[in-house]
Design a protein around this motif. Sequence first.
Motif, PDB file in Angstrom:
ATOM      1  N   THR A 111       8.375   4.492  -6.734  1.00 10.84           N
ATOM      2  CA  THR A 111       8.495   5.819  -6.183  1.00 10.84           C
ATOM      3  C   THR A 111       7.063   6.576  -6.065  1.00 10.84           C
ATOM      4  N   ILE A 112       6.814   7.357  -5.029  1.00 13.78           N
ATOM      5  CA  ILE A 112       5.872   8.179  -4.959  1.00 13.78           C
ATOM      6  C   ILE A 112       6.298   9.521  -4.429  1.00 13.78           C
ATOM      7  N   SER A 113       5.984  10.521  -5.554  1.00 14.38           N
ATOM      8  CA  SER A 113       6.477  12.030  -5.306  1.00 14.38           C
ATOM      9  C   SER A 113       5.213  12.735  -5.176  1.00 14.38           C
ATOM     10  N   ALA A 114       5.447  13.792  -4.309  1.00 14.43           N
ATOM     11  CA  ALA A 114       4.455  14.972  -4.061  1.00 14.43           C
ATOM     12  C   ALA A 114       5.093  16.231  -4.190  1.00 14.43           C
ATOM     13  N   SER A 115       6.286  16.143  -4.670  1.00 12.09           N
ATOM     14  CA  SER A 115       6.952  17.678  -4.701  1.00 12.09           C
ATOM     15  C   SER A 115       6.440  18.771  -5.526  1.00 12.09           C
ATOM     16  N   ASN A 116       5.518  18.432  -6.556  1.00  6.22           N
ATOM     17  CA  ASN A 116       5.030  19.074  -7.423  1.00  6.22           C
ATOM     18  C   ASN A 116       3.388  19.365  -7.271  1.00  6.22           C
ATOM     19  N   LEU A 117       2.954  18.702  -5.861  1.00  8.52           N
ATOM     20  CA  LEU A 117       1.589  19.093  -5.425  1.00  8.52           C
ATOM     21  C   LEU A 117       1.550  20.122  -4.677  1.00  8.52           C
ATOM     22  N   GLN A 118       0.200  20.686  -4.433  1.00  4.77           N
ATOM     23  CA  GLN A 118       0.273  21.929  -3.781  1.00  4.77           C
ATOM     24  C   GLN A 118       0.860  21.774  -2.162  1.00  4.77           C
ATOM     25  N   ASP A 119       0.386  20.526  -1.535  1.00 12.89           N
ATOM     26  CA  ASP A 119       0.717  20.482  -0.099  1.00 12.89           C
ATOM     27  C   ASP A 119       2.287  20.147  -0.097  1.00 12.89           C
ATOM     28  N   VAL A 178       0.659  -1.127  -0.025  1.00 14.28           N
ATOM     29  CA  VAL A 178      -0.073   0.044  -0.258  1.00 14.28           C
ATOM     30  C   VAL A 178       0.871   1.194  -0.018  1.00 14.28           C
ATOM     31  N   ALA A 179       0.403   2.246  -0.355  1.00 11.87           N
ATOM     32  CA  ALA A 179       0.837   3.496  -0.267  1.00 11.87           C
ATOM     33  C   ALA A 179       1.255   4.227   0.995  1.00 11.87           C
ATOM     34  N   ASN A 180       2.464   4.573   1.111  1.00 12.40           N
ATOM     35  CA  ASN A 180       2.980   4.958   2.705  1.00 12.40           C
ATOM     36  C   ASN A 180       2.940   6.553   2.603  1.00 12.40           C
ATOM     37  N   VAL A 181       2.743   7.099   1.380  1.00 11.19           N
ATOM     38  CA  VAL A 181       2.279   8.620   1.545  1.00 11.19           C
ATOM     39  C   VAL A 181       1.408   9.006   0.380  1.00 11.19           C
ATOM     40  N   SER A 182       0.890  10.142   0.166  1.00 12.78           N
ATOM     41  CA  SER A 182       0.115  10.557  -1.063  1.00 12.78           C
ATOM     42  C   SER A 182       1.061  11.293  -2.281  1.00 12.78           C
ATOM     43  N   GLY A 183       0.505  10.749  -3.358  1.00  9.67           N
ATOM     44  CA  GLY A 183       1.512  11.677  -4.590  1.00  9.67           C
ATOM     45  C   GLY A 183       1.325  10.731  -5.819  1.00  9.67           C
ATOM     46  N   ILE A 184       2.433  11.033  -6.860  1.00  7.47           N
ATOM     47  CA  ILE A 184       2.330  10.682  -8.102  1.00  7.47           C
ATOM     48  C   ILE A 184       3.093   9.512  -8.158  1.00  7.47           C
ATOM     49  N   VAL A 185       2.689   8.448  -8.875  1.00  7.90           N
ATOM     50  CA  VAL A 185       3.517   7.102  -9.000  1.00  7.90           C
ATOM     51  C   VAL A 185       4.618   7.428  -9.995  1.00  7.90           C
ATOM     52  N   SER A 186       5.775   6.890  -9.938  1.00  9.06           N
ATOM     53  CA  SER A 186       6.563   6.780 -10.678  1.00  9.06           C
ATOM     54  C   SER A 186       7.590   5.373 -10.749  1.00  9.06           C
ATOM     55  N   PHE A 187       7.553   4.628 -12.098  1.00  5.44           N
ATOM     56  CA  PHE A 187       8.482   3.574 -11.999  1.00  5.44           C
ATOM     57  C   PHE A 187       9.853   3.833 -12.246  1.00  5.44           C
ATOM     58  N   GLN A 188      10.759   3.336 -11.608  1.00  7.42           N
ATOM     59  CA  GLN A 188      12.252   3.450 -12.081  1.00  7.42           C
ATOM     60  C   GLN A 188      12.511   2.622 -13.128  1.00  7.42           C
ATOM     61  N   ARG A 189      11.927   1.528 -13.076  1.00 15.40           N
ATOM     62  CA  ARG A 189      12.194   0.475 -14.121  1.00 15.40           C
ATOM     63  C   ARG A 189      11.090  -0.265 -14.573  1.00 15.40           C
ATOM     64  N   SER A 190      11.105  -0.953 -15.693  1.00 17.15           N
ATOM     65  CA  SER A 190       9.880  -1.814 -15.996  1.00 17.15           C
ATOM     66  C   SER A 190       9.416  -2.834 -14.950  1.00 17.15           C
ATOM     67  N   VAL A 191       8.101  -2.657 -14.570  1.00 18.84           N
ATOM     68  CA  VAL A 191       7.452  -3.345 -13.635  1.00 18.84           C
ATOM     69  C   VAL A 191       6.574  -4.140 -14.469  1.00 18.84           C
ATOM     70  N   VAL A 214       9.451   9.251  -2.386  1.00 16.02           N
ATOM     71  CA  VAL A 214       9.457   7.868  -1.046  1.00 16.02           C
ATOM     72  C   VAL A 214       9.448   6.730  -1.919  1.00 16.02           C
ATOM     73  N   SER A 215      10.356   5.907  -1.735  1.00 17.56           N
ATOM     74  CA  SER A 215      10.484   4.320  -2.326  1.00 17.56           C
ATOM     75  C   SER A 215       9.182   3.404  -1.873  1.00 17.56           C
ATOM     76  N   VAL A 216       8.476   2.899  -2.627  1.00 18.88           N
ATOM     77  CA  VAL A 216       8.017   1.757  -2.204  1.00 18.88           C
ATOM     78  C   VAL A 216       8.571   0.401  -2.392  1.00 18.88           C
ATOM     79  N   MET A 217       8.722  -0.566  -1.393  1.00 19.05           N
ATOM     80  CA  MET A 217       9.668  -1.727  -1.343  1.00 19.05           C
ATOM     81  C   MET A 217       8.610  -2.793  -1.246  1.00 19.05           C
ATOM     82  N   SER A 218       9.023  -3.904  -1.902  1.00 18.25           N
ATOM     83  CA  SER A 218       8.249  -5.135  -1.649  1.00 18.25           C
ATOM     84  C   SER A 218       8.764  -5.784  -0.177  1.00 18.25           C
TER      85      SER A 218
END
Length: 322
Positions: A58-66, A31-44, A127-131
Amino acid sequence: ASMEIQPKAFRQVIKASGEVQAAQGNESTIVANVSGIVSFQRSVTEGMQVGKGATIMTISASNLQDGDPAERARIAYAAAKADFDRASRLVESQIVSQKEFNAIKERYENAKLAYEALGKNQTKKGVSVMSPMGGYIKNLLVKEGDYVSVGQPLATVTQNNRLFLRADVSERYYKYLNNISSANFKTPYDNQVYELEALNGKLLSYGKSAGSFYVPVTFSFDNKGDIIPGSFVEIYLLSKQMDDALVLPVEALTEEQGLYFIYIQKCEESYKKQEVKLGASNGKEVQILSGVHPGDKVVVKGAYHVKLASASNALPAHSHEH
Protein backbone atom coordinates in the motif's frame (compact mmCIF):
# COMPACT_ATOMS: atom_id res chain seq x y z
CA ALA A 1 41.79 -50.51 -33.16
CA SER A 2 39.76 -50.03 -36.30
CA MET A 3 36.05 -49.99 -37.15
CA GLU A 4 34.08 -50.68 -40.29
CA ILE A 5 32.30 -47.52 -41.34
CA GLN A 6 28.59 -47.84 -42.11
CA PRO A 7 25.85 -45.23 -42.65
CA LYS A 8 23.96 -44.37 -39.47
CA ALA A 9 21.62 -41.79 -37.95
CA PHE A 10 23.45 -38.66 -36.80
CA ARG A 11 22.62 -35.26 -35.30
CA GLN A 12 24.99 -32.34 -35.43
CA VAL A 13 25.59 -30.45 -32.19
CA ILE A 14 26.79 -26.82 -32.22
CA LYS A 15 27.95 -25.44 -28.89
CA ALA A 16 27.09 -21.81 -28.15
CA SER A 17 26.48 -19.48 -25.26
CA GLY A 18 23.27 -17.57 -24.75
CA GLU A 19 20.57 -16.33 -22.41
CA VAL A 20 17.17 -17.36 -21.06
CA GLN A 21 14.73 -14.47 -21.52
CA ALA A 22 11.16 -13.84 -20.34
CA ALA A 23 8.69 -14.27 -23.20
CA GLN A 24 7.08 -11.04 -24.41
CA GLY A 25 3.68 -10.26 -22.98
CA ASN A 26 4.27 -12.47 -19.97
CA GLU A 27 5.90 -9.82 -17.85
CA SER A 28 4.38 -6.70 -16.33
CA THR A 29 5.81 -3.76 -14.41
CA ILE A 30 3.69 -2.46 -11.52
CA VAL A 31 3.90 1.32 -11.11
CA ALA A 32 2.81 3.62 -8.30
CA ASN A 33 -0.72 4.98 -8.82
CA VAL A 34 -0.21 7.72 -6.17
CA SER A 35 2.72 9.40 -4.43
CA GLY A 36 3.47 8.43 -0.86
CA ILE A 37 5.20 6.06 1.55
CA VAL A 38 5.38 2.34 0.69
CA SER A 39 4.16 -0.16 3.27
CA PHE A 40 4.05 -3.97 2.98
CA GLN A 41 1.15 -5.67 4.76
CA ARG A 42 2.92 -9.04 4.57
CA SER A 43 6.35 -10.30 3.63
CA VAL A 44 6.94 -9.84 -0.11
CA THR A 45 10.05 -11.42 -1.64
CA GLU A 46 11.44 -11.91 -5.14
CA GLY A 47 10.34 -15.27 -6.54
CA MET A 48 7.13 -15.26 -4.49
CA GLN A 49 3.93 -16.39 -6.21
CA VAL A 50 1.08 -13.84 -6.48
CA GLY A 51 -2.47 -14.09 -7.80
CA LYS A 52 -4.16 -11.68 -10.15
CA GLY A 53 -5.52 -8.72 -8.15
CA ALA A 54 -3.51 -9.64 -5.05
CA THR A 55 -2.44 -6.65 -2.94
CA ILE A 56 1.35 -6.43 -2.95
CA MET A 57 1.79 -3.21 -0.98
CA THR A 58 0.00 0.00 0.00
CA ILE A 59 1.05 3.61 -0.54
CA SER A 60 0.04 6.16 2.08
CA ALA A 61 0.39 9.94 1.93
CA SER A 62 -1.63 10.73 5.06
CA ASN A 63 1.42 12.00 6.96
CA LEU A 64 2.82 14.06 4.09
CA GLN A 65 2.39 17.83 3.69
CA ASP A 66 -0.07 17.59 0.79
CA GLY A 67 -2.21 15.02 2.61
CA ASP A 68 -3.76 11.83 1.33
CA PRO A 69 -4.38 12.08 -2.46
CA ALA A 70 -7.36 9.73 -2.21
CA GLU A 71 -8.96 11.94 0.45
CA ARG A 72 -8.20 15.05 -1.61
CA ALA A 73 -9.80 13.38 -4.65
CA ARG A 74 -12.90 12.53 -2.56
CA ILE A 75 -13.26 16.15 -1.37
CA ALA A 76 -12.75 17.52 -4.92
CA TYR A 77 -15.31 15.04 -6.27
CA ALA A 78 -17.91 15.97 -3.61
CA ALA A 79 -17.49 19.68 -4.37
CA ALA A 80 -17.64 19.16 -8.16
CA LYS A 81 -20.75 16.96 -7.79
CA ALA A 82 -22.50 19.62 -5.70
CA ASP A 83 -21.69 22.27 -8.35
CA PHE A 84 -22.88 19.97 -11.12
CA ASP A 85 -26.17 19.10 -9.36
CA ARG A 86 -26.87 22.79 -8.77
CA ALA A 87 -25.98 23.79 -12.37
CA SER A 88 -28.17 20.96 -13.74
CA ARG A 89 -31.22 22.54 -12.09
CA LEU A 90 -30.37 26.10 -13.15
CA VAL A 91 -29.41 25.50 -16.77
CA GLU A 92 -33.02 24.81 -17.76
CA SER A 93 -34.11 28.26 -16.51
CA GLN A 94 -31.02 29.73 -18.23
CA ILE A 95 -29.67 31.19 -14.96
CA VAL A 96 -26.54 29.19 -15.85
CA SER A 97 -25.48 29.44 -19.48
CA GLN A 98 -24.90 26.29 -21.57
CA LYS A 99 -21.20 27.17 -21.91
CA GLU A 100 -20.80 27.56 -18.14
CA PHE A 101 -22.73 24.33 -17.55
CA ASN A 102 -20.44 22.40 -19.95
CA ALA A 103 -17.36 23.63 -18.05
CA ILE A 104 -18.89 22.58 -14.69
CA LYS A 105 -19.86 19.18 -16.14
CA GLU A 106 -16.30 18.63 -17.43
CA ARG A 107 -14.81 19.49 -14.01
CA TYR A 108 -17.26 17.07 -12.37
CA GLU A 109 -16.45 14.18 -14.75
CA ASN A 110 -12.69 14.68 -14.32
CA ALA A 111 -13.08 14.76 -10.52
CA LYS A 112 -15.20 11.59 -10.68
CA LEU A 113 -12.56 9.77 -12.76
CA ALA A 114 -9.78 10.80 -10.36
CA TYR A 115 -11.80 9.74 -7.31
CA GLU A 116 -12.84 6.39 -8.78
CA ALA A 117 -9.26 5.59 -9.86
CA LEU A 118 -7.97 6.09 -6.31
CA GLY A 119 -11.05 5.38 -4.25
CA LYS A 120 -11.63 1.80 -5.40
CA ASN A 121 -8.20 0.79 -4.01
CA GLN A 122 -8.43 2.96 -0.89
CA THR A 123 -8.00 1.31 2.52
CA LYS A 124 -7.41 2.70 6.02
CA LYS A 125 -3.67 2.17 5.48
CA GLY A 126 -3.49 3.85 2.07
CA VAL A 127 -4.04 3.06 -1.59
CA SER A 128 -3.56 -0.63 -2.43
CA VAL A 129 -1.13 -1.65 -5.18
CA MET A 130 -2.29 -4.87 -6.86
CA SER A 131 -0.74 -7.37 -9.25
CA PRO A 132 -2.26 -7.05 -12.75
CA MET A 133 -1.77 -10.78 -13.39
CA GLY A 134 -0.98 -14.05 -11.66
CA GLY A 135 2.66 -15.05 -11.61
CA TYR A 136 5.83 -14.54 -9.65
CA ILE A 137 7.57 -11.43 -8.29
CA LYS A 138 10.65 -11.13 -10.50
CA ASN A 139 12.06 -7.83 -9.18
CA LEU A 140 11.10 -5.85 -6.12
CA LEU A 141 12.27 -2.28 -6.75
CA VAL A 142 11.25 -0.61 -3.45
CA LYS A 143 11.46 -1.41 0.25
CA GLU A 144 9.39 -0.65 3.34
CA GLY A 145 9.24 3.08 4.07
CA ASP A 146 10.45 4.27 0.65
CA TYR A 147 8.85 7.42 -0.78
CA VAL A 148 7.56 6.91 -4.34
CA SER A 149 6.04 9.28 -6.87
CA VAL A 150 3.25 8.60 -9.39
CA GLY A 151 4.40 6.35 -12.24
CA GLN A 152 7.49 5.06 -10.42
CA PRO A 153 8.14 1.31 -11.05
CA LEU A 154 7.57 -0.73 -7.87
CA ALA A 155 7.90 -4.37 -8.95
CA THR A 156 7.97 -6.69 -11.96
CA VAL A 157 5.65 -9.69 -12.18
CA THR A 158 6.41 -12.48 -14.62
CA GLN A 159 4.16 -15.39 -15.55
CA ASN A 160 7.25 -17.48 -16.24
CA ASN A 161 5.19 -20.06 -18.10
CA ARG A 162 6.84 -19.44 -21.46
CA LEU A 163 10.45 -18.41 -21.84
CA PHE A 164 12.81 -17.61 -24.72
CA LEU A 165 16.22 -19.18 -25.23
CA ARG A 166 18.56 -17.05 -27.35
CA ALA A 167 21.76 -18.65 -28.58
CA ASP A 168 24.63 -16.57 -29.99
CA VAL A 169 26.17 -18.79 -32.65
CA SER A 170 29.52 -18.21 -34.29
CA GLU A 171 28.97 -17.15 -37.91
CA ARG A 172 31.22 -20.00 -39.14
CA TYR A 173 28.23 -22.30 -38.44
CA TYR A 174 25.87 -20.13 -40.48
CA LYS A 175 25.45 -22.67 -43.30
CA TYR A 176 24.22 -25.28 -40.79
CA LEU A 177 21.57 -23.12 -39.12
CA ASN A 178 18.71 -24.04 -41.45
CA ASN A 179 19.06 -27.64 -40.19
CA ILE A 180 18.78 -26.71 -36.50
CA SER A 181 15.62 -28.14 -34.95
CA SER A 182 16.12 -28.14 -31.18
CA ALA A 183 18.59 -27.50 -28.36
CA ASN A 184 19.72 -28.55 -24.91
CA PHE A 185 21.06 -26.05 -22.42
CA LYS A 186 22.92 -26.16 -19.12
CA THR A 187 22.35 -23.63 -16.34
CA PRO A 188 25.32 -22.37 -14.31
CA TYR A 189 23.47 -22.26 -10.98
CA ASP A 190 22.49 -25.95 -10.80
CA ASN A 191 24.52 -27.52 -13.68
CA GLN A 192 21.35 -29.25 -14.85
CA VAL A 193 20.92 -29.97 -18.57
CA TYR A 194 17.44 -29.14 -19.88
CA GLU A 195 16.14 -30.59 -23.16
CA LEU A 196 13.87 -28.31 -25.17
CA GLU A 197 12.15 -31.33 -26.71
CA ALA A 198 10.90 -32.23 -23.22
CA LEU A 199 9.81 -28.62 -22.57
CA ASN A 200 7.57 -28.16 -25.63
CA GLY A 201 10.39 -26.18 -27.25
CA LYS A 202 9.96 -24.51 -30.66
CA LEU A 203 12.48 -22.84 -32.94
CA LEU A 204 11.26 -19.27 -33.52
CA SER A 205 13.93 -17.75 -35.76
CA TYR A 206 17.56 -17.40 -36.63
CA GLY A 207 19.38 -14.39 -38.05
CA LYS A 208 19.29 -14.44 -41.83
CA SER A 209 22.43 -12.31 -42.13
CA ALA A 210 25.49 -12.26 -39.94
CA GLY A 211 25.77 -8.61 -39.00
CA SER A 212 28.36 -9.34 -36.34
CA PHE A 213 30.55 -12.29 -35.39
CA TYR A 214 27.51 -14.05 -33.91
CA VAL A 215 24.15 -15.04 -35.33
CA PRO A 216 21.17 -15.14 -32.89
CA VAL A 217 19.04 -18.31 -32.83
CA THR A 218 15.86 -18.07 -30.73
CA PHE A 219 13.63 -20.80 -29.25
CA SER A 220 10.58 -20.63 -26.99
CA PHE A 221 9.77 -23.26 -24.35
CA ASP A 222 7.61 -24.03 -21.31
CA ASN A 223 9.24 -23.36 -17.97
CA LYS A 224 8.68 -26.58 -16.04
CA GLY A 225 11.86 -26.39 -13.97
CA ASP A 226 13.53 -23.79 -11.79
CA ILE A 227 14.74 -21.84 -14.80
CA ILE A 228 15.48 -18.20 -14.04
CA PRO A 229 14.85 -15.62 -16.82
CA GLY A 230 17.89 -13.45 -17.36
CA SER A 231 20.41 -16.21 -16.67
CA PHE A 232 23.25 -16.95 -19.08
CA VAL A 233 23.54 -20.58 -20.16
CA GLU A 234 25.62 -23.01 -22.23
CA ILE A 235 23.61 -24.15 -25.26
CA TYR A 236 23.95 -27.24 -27.46
CA LEU A 237 22.07 -26.71 -30.73
CA LEU A 238 20.78 -29.93 -32.31
CA SER A 239 20.26 -30.37 -36.05
CA LYS A 240 17.58 -32.46 -37.70
CA GLN A 241 18.48 -36.13 -37.77
CA MET A 242 20.45 -37.33 -40.81
CA ASP A 243 19.59 -40.98 -41.42
CA ASP A 244 22.45 -42.12 -43.66
CA ALA A 245 25.53 -40.23 -42.54
CA LEU A 246 29.07 -41.63 -42.68
CA VAL A 247 30.42 -40.78 -39.24
CA LEU A 248 33.76 -41.27 -37.48
CA PRO A 249 34.94 -40.55 -33.94
CA VAL A 250 37.11 -37.42 -33.76
CA GLU A 251 40.03 -39.60 -32.53
CA ALA A 252 40.17 -41.19 -35.99
CA LEU A 253 41.26 -37.87 -37.54
CA THR A 254 44.74 -36.44 -37.82
CA GLU A 255 45.39 -32.90 -39.00
CA GLU A 256 48.21 -31.56 -41.13
CA GLN A 257 48.27 -27.88 -42.11
CA GLY A 258 44.49 -27.53 -42.06
CA LEU A 259 43.82 -30.78 -43.95
CA TYR A 260 42.31 -33.82 -42.26
CA PHE A 261 43.38 -37.41 -42.81
CA ILE A 262 42.31 -40.87 -41.70
CA TYR A 263 44.04 -44.23 -41.98
CA ILE A 264 42.17 -46.99 -43.78
CA GLN A 265 43.28 -50.51 -42.90
CA LYS A 266 43.88 -52.51 -46.08
CA CYS A 267 45.06 -55.70 -44.37
CA GLU A 268 46.49 -56.58 -40.98
CA GLU A 269 49.72 -54.62 -41.37
CA SER A 270 48.80 -52.31 -44.26
CA TYR A 271 47.27 -48.82 -43.95
CA LYS A 272 46.30 -46.21 -46.47
CA LYS A 273 46.50 -42.52 -45.54
CA GLN A 274 43.37 -40.84 -46.91
CA GLU A 275 42.42 -37.17 -46.98
CA VAL A 276 38.78 -36.53 -45.94
CA LYS A 277 36.38 -33.61 -46.06
CA LEU A 278 34.51 -32.98 -42.83
CA GLY A 279 30.85 -32.04 -42.40
CA ALA A 280 28.75 -31.68 -39.28
CA SER A 281 30.03 -32.53 -35.79
CA ASN A 282 28.52 -33.32 -32.39
CA GLY A 283 31.77 -32.90 -30.50
CA LYS A 284 32.46 -36.63 -30.22
CA GLU A 285 31.80 -37.73 -33.79
CA VAL A 286 32.11 -35.97 -37.12
CA GLN A 287 30.38 -36.51 -40.45
CA ILE A 288 32.71 -37.44 -43.36
CA LEU A 289 31.59 -35.90 -46.65
CA SER A 290 34.22 -37.51 -48.92
CA GLY A 291 37.22 -39.82 -48.71
CA VAL A 292 35.57 -42.92 -47.25
CA HIS A 293 33.02 -45.46 -48.40
CA PRO A 294 30.69 -47.79 -46.50
CA GLY A 295 32.59 -50.93 -45.48
CA ASP A 296 36.01 -49.23 -45.17
CA LYS A 297 37.93 -50.25 -42.06
CA VAL A 298 39.20 -47.08 -40.43
CA VAL A 299 41.69 -46.77 -37.57
CA VAL A 300 39.78 -45.10 -34.74
CA LYS A 301 42.13 -45.66 -31.81
CA GLY A 302 45.82 -45.04 -32.22
CA ALA A 303 45.49 -43.06 -35.48
CA TYR A 304 48.08 -40.62 -34.16
CA HIS A 305 50.54 -43.49 -33.57
CA VAL A 306 49.96 -44.73 -37.12
CA LYS A 307 50.76 -41.20 -38.30
CA LEU A 308 53.99 -41.15 -36.27
CA ALA A 309 54.97 -44.59 -37.56
CA SER A 310 54.33 -43.57 -41.17
CA ALA A 311 56.46 -40.45 -40.66
CA SER A 312 59.40 -42.60 -39.54
CA ASN A 313 58.79 -45.12 -42.36
CA ALA A 314 58.25 -47.86 -39.79
CA LEU A 315 55.18 -49.07 -41.66
CA PRO A 316 55.53 -51.69 -44.43
CA ALA A 317 56.58 -50.14 -47.71
CA HIS A 318 53.27 -50.82 -49.44
CA SER A 319 51.30 -48.95 -46.77
CA HIS A 320 51.11 -45.72 -48.79
CA GLU A 321 49.58 -47.13 -51.94
CA HIS A 322 47.06 -44.71 -53.49
